[in-house]
Design a protein around this motif. Structure first.
Motif: not given
Length: 480
Positions: A232-234, A236-237, A240
Motif C-alpha cells: 500500500g505504501i509502495t 502511494y509512491y 505520485q
C-alpha cells in the motif's frame, strides 16, 4: 486398452460402454448417446467409497484459512520484481502476458489437484501428496511408464525439498538484509549481516513449532497484512507524478522471455497446493470456477498486474530489480516498507518450511513410533537450524537459489503436472480432437522455455555477483 472378457458376471465398463450405456434389457442391449459424466462423479456413482468423507484431519482448515495460506504462498518477494518484468515486456504486453502466465500456473495446479481427486477414487485413498500423485498415476498408467513411478516420486520429493529448503535460507537472508538497511540508516553504524541472521534462529524455531496449518493460518493472515501495508505504501509512491503512458514502450518482444522468467517463478506455488488441499475441511471447494484456487490466483494476478504496470509507468527505464530500491531511502515511509516486507517474509517462513517438514517427516515417521511428537519437534528444530547455518555461511545464496528455483519450478510446476495428467487420462481418452494432448504440448514448451531462460538469467546473476565485488546480491526474484 486391455480387453476384459465377460464370463457372465459383472465386468468393468468398456470405453464404448461409458459413452453408450445400455438400457438394461436382457439379451437385447440398446444404446443411446448421452454426455459423458465427469470421471470423479462417475466413480462416485459406481462405488460407495467417498475419499473426502473418509479423510480424517484432526485440525482441518476452512476455506478462508486455505485461501489465506494460498495468498501468502503466491504473494512472495517475487512480486517486487514485477515492475522490471513489465519493463522487459512493455506496458501493454505486460498486462496480457501476466494474465497468460497466471492462467498457465493456475491451470497446472488445477490439473494436479484434479488428477489427485480422480486417483482418490481409483485407489481408495483419502489424500495424497504431490509426489504420491505422480507415483500412483504412473503406477496406474500405461505399461511403458509404470517403471518410472519410483523415479517420478523421488524426483518430485528431491526437487521440492531442495527448492523450499533453499527458499527458507533465502528468506532468512532477505529478512536480515532489510533490517540491516534500516538499522544502518538510523544508527549510522555498520551492523553485521551474519549476526542479524544468527539472531533470527530462535524466533524462526519458535515459528516452526506451530504444529499444523490450522494454527499457522493466523500467522499467514498477519503476513498478508504486513505485505498489504508494505504494498500500500509502495503504491502511494508509485501514483505520485505519473507520466503519460505514451512515454513507455507498449510492446517489447526481444526481452519478453525475461518477463516470463521473472513472473513464472514469482507466482509459482505448486509445492504448497497439495498440502493445502490435504488439510481442507471441504476439499471439493478447492477447485471450481469460484473455488479457493481460482479466487486466490485471481486476486494475486490483479495485484501483480497493478504493481508491474504502475511501477514501470512511474520509473520507466530506471526501474530497479526490486521496486523498493526505487523508493527514497531517506524517507520514513520507504523505511517502513522495508520493515513491513521483512516481517511479512518472516511470517511466510512457516508456510514454506511446512513443505520441507512434510517431506522429511513422511519418510521417517513410520520408524518413530515411541515418541513421535518429540522426534517431530526435534526434526523441526534441526531443519530450521540447518537453514539458518546455510544462510550465515553463504549470505549471497539468493542467486544460487534463483538457479535452483528456475530449474525446479519449471519442471515441478509446469512439466510434471502435464505428464501426470497425460498418464492419468491415458485409459479414458483426451477429449474431442485430443485437445488435452495439444494443450499439454503448449504448456510443456512453456516449461522448457522457462527452464532455459530462467536458468540463463540466474547464471547471469551468479556471474555478475562474482565478477563485480561492489555489487550487492540481487533479490531472489525466482523465489516466490
Amino acid at each position: 486398452m486391455v480387453n476384459i472378457t465377460d464370463s457372465g458376471g459383472k465386468h468393468a465398463p468398456q470405453e464404448m460402454e461409458q459413452f453408450l450405456p445400455g438400457d438394461g434389457l436382457a439379451g437385447n442391449t440398446k444404446y443411446k448417446i448421452q454426455p459423458r459424466k465427469d470421471a470423479e462423479q462417475a466413480a462416485l456413482n459406481q462405488t460407495d467409497y467417498d475419499p473426502f468423507a473418509d479423510r480424517q484431519n484432526e485440525h482441518p482448515t476452512t476455506d478462508s484459512e486455505t485461501l489465506t495460506h494460498l495468498l501468502k504462498a503466491s504473494l512472495g518477494t517475487g512480486i517486487l520484481s514485477m515492475p522490471i518484468a513489465f519493463m522487459y515486456s512493455g506496458i501493454i504486453m505486460g498486462i496480457f502476458a501476466t494474465i497468460v502466465t497466471a492462467f498457465i500456473c493456475t491451470h497446472c495446479s488445477y490439473i494436479l489437484v484434479k488428477c489427485g481427486h480422480k486417483l482418490y477414487y481409483k485407489t481408495r485413498r483419502s489424500q495424497m501428496s504431490f509426489a504420491e500423485i505422480a507415483e500412483v498415476s504412473f503406477q496406474n498408467g500405461p505399461k511403458w511408464c509404470r517403471g518410472f513411478a519410483p523415479v517420478a516420486k523421488f524426483s518430485i520429493l528431491f526437487g521440492l525439498f531442495l527448492t523450499y529448503f533453499g527458499t527458507c535460507s533465502v528468506y532468512t537472508v532477505i529478512v536480515a538484509k532489510n533490517f540491516e538497511q534500516v538499522l544502518n540508516h538510523w544508527t549510522g553504524t555498520e551492523v553485521s549481516l551474519r549476526m542479524l541472521i544468527s539472531c533470527l534462529l530462535i524466533p524462526l524455531i519458535l515459528l516452526s513449532w506451530i504444529p499444523n496449518l490450522k494454527y499457522l493460518a493466523p500467522v499467514s493472515m498477519i503476513a498478508n497484512v504486513f505485505m498489504g501495508l508494505g504494498l500500500g505504501i509502495t503504491f502511494y509512491y508509485l501514483v505520485q507524478d505519473l507520466p503519460s503512458i505514451e512515454t513507455r514502450n507498449y510492446f517489447q518482444m526481444s526481452t519478453l522471455p525475461a518477463f516470463f522468467s521473472i513472473t513464472i517463478f514469482a507466482m509459482e506455488a505448486i509445492g504448497v497446493v497439495m498440502p493445502l488441499e490435504n488439510n481442507m475441511e471441504n476439499p471439493r471447494h478447492f477447485l471450481g470456477i469460484c473455488g479457493v484456487l481460482s479466487q486466490g490466483m485471481s486476486g494475486v494476478t490483479l495485484i501483480y498486474m497493478f504493481l508491474g504496470f504502475l511501477g514501470y509507468l512511474r520509473y520507466g527505464e530506471g526501474t530497479e530489480e526490486s521496486i523498493t530500491l526505487n523508493l527514497p531511502v531517506h524517507e520514513w515511509p520507504a523505511q517502513a516498507v522495508k520493515v513491513l516486507i521483512a516481517l511479512a517474509v518472516f511470517c511466510t517462513f512457516g508456510l514454506q518450511f511446512y513443505v520441507c517438514l512434510e517431506i522429511v517427516w513422511d519418510s521417517i515417521k513410520e520408524k518413530c513410533t515411541k515418541r513421535p511428537i518429540l522426534v517431530n519437534y526435534v526434526l523441526r528444530t534441526v531443519l530450521v537450524t540447518a537453514a539458518v547455518v546455510l544462510a550465515v555461511s553463504v549470505p549471497t545464496i539468493a542467486p544460487f537459489m534463483g538457479l535452483i528455483g528456475a530449474f525446479c519450478f519449471s519442471i515441478l510446476g509446469l512439466i510434471f503436472p502435464v505428464f501426470i495428467e497425460m498418464v492419468t487420462h491415458w485409459d479414458t481418452g483426451f477429449g474431442a480432437y485430443n485437445w488435452i494432448v495439444w494443450k499439454n504440448i503448449v504448456i510443456f514448451l512453456c516449461g522448457i522455455a522457462a527452464l532455459v531462460f530462467g536458468s540463463n538469467s540466474a547464471i547471469a546473476d551468479i556471474m555478475k555477483l562474482y565478477s563485480d565485488d561492489t555489487s550487492a546480491a540481487p533479490v531472489a526474484g525466482g523465489i516466490s
